[in-house]
Design an enzyme around this catalytic site. Structure first.
Site: not given
Length: 234
Positions: A189-191
């Protein structure tokens, strides 16, 4: 199409980074399942999710001069001016930034948004705030790349999130990448932030769903000089 081809196409490849986690999950499932049958089935579900998380499906990347392609699956969480990280040495002024948020159900293999030479790879330790927050670009752990093609330079930054604790980058400074080529991965989960040259007109909007290696973020041949320089809105 043969039966073998049909079966092969039914299964999405798993990235090599995922195999250790799948093995750990499977062993844990067998151990706890020995003591309690219900936990065995729960463990199988968790193992299946780990396999799903590390999937690495093939993508068909548009091939055309000037196109910048999404480096990540996910949803656009920011389109607008922002100051790029200082360590990338892109600009002291705000540039157009497109941010793509990846939740734990998105494919997390990152792909090069543009073909060219990797002129900078810069890692910076930081916090693990929710990657959807704008301040995550400044405060969170991150790894940034600058890709140069002729006179064009763009930045792409992997940002860790609330759950993510590991940024993986496969390329080094001086290497050449092709648009859509795998260059990294983030767990879990990240960007991804992409910084564009001045005058770039985005082709995406907030909330739009991205497909890594396929969705076009911008065409650098289409510019709007009158919209520059970009400034933050207070």
């Amino acid at each position: 199409m043969s039966l073998v081809d049909s079966v092969t196409k039914a299964f999405v490849p798993i990235h090599r980074e995922g195999w250790p986690f799948i093995a750990i999950s499977l062993v844990a499932t067998l151990v706890i399942g020995w003591f309690a049958d219900p936990l065995f089935w729960i463990g199988l579900i968790v193992t299946a999710w780990v396999c799903y998380f590390f999937r690495d499906p093939p993508r068909v990347t548009p091939v055309s001069e000037g196109l910048v392609i999404s480096p990540a699956d996910g949803v656009v969480s920011h389109v607008g001016p922002a100051r790029p990280p200082a360590e990338l040495d892109l600009s002291g002024e705000p540039l157009l930034r497109v941010s793509i948020f990846m939740n734990v159900f998105n494919c997390h293999v990152n792909r090069a948004p543009m073909g060219g030479k990797v002129t900078r790879v810069a890692y910076r330790a930081g916090k693990f705030l929710n990657a959807e927050l704008d301040k995550a670009s400044e405060d969170n752990e991150r790894n940034g790349l600058v890709i140069e093609n002729g006179e064009t330079r763009i930045g792409v930054v992997q940002i860790a999130g609330l759950v993510a604790r590991r940024i993986v980058c496969f390329v080094r400074e001086g290497e050449t990448v092709s648009a859509g080529e795998r260059f990294g991965l983030i767990r879990f989960g990240s960007r991804l932030d992409v910084y564009f040259p001045e005058g770039t007109v985005p082709k995406v909007a907030l909330g739009q769903t991205m497909i890594a290696g396929e969705t076009v973020l911008a065409d650098l041949r289409e510019t709007n000089p009158t919209a520059q320089p970009l400034t933050r809105v207070s």
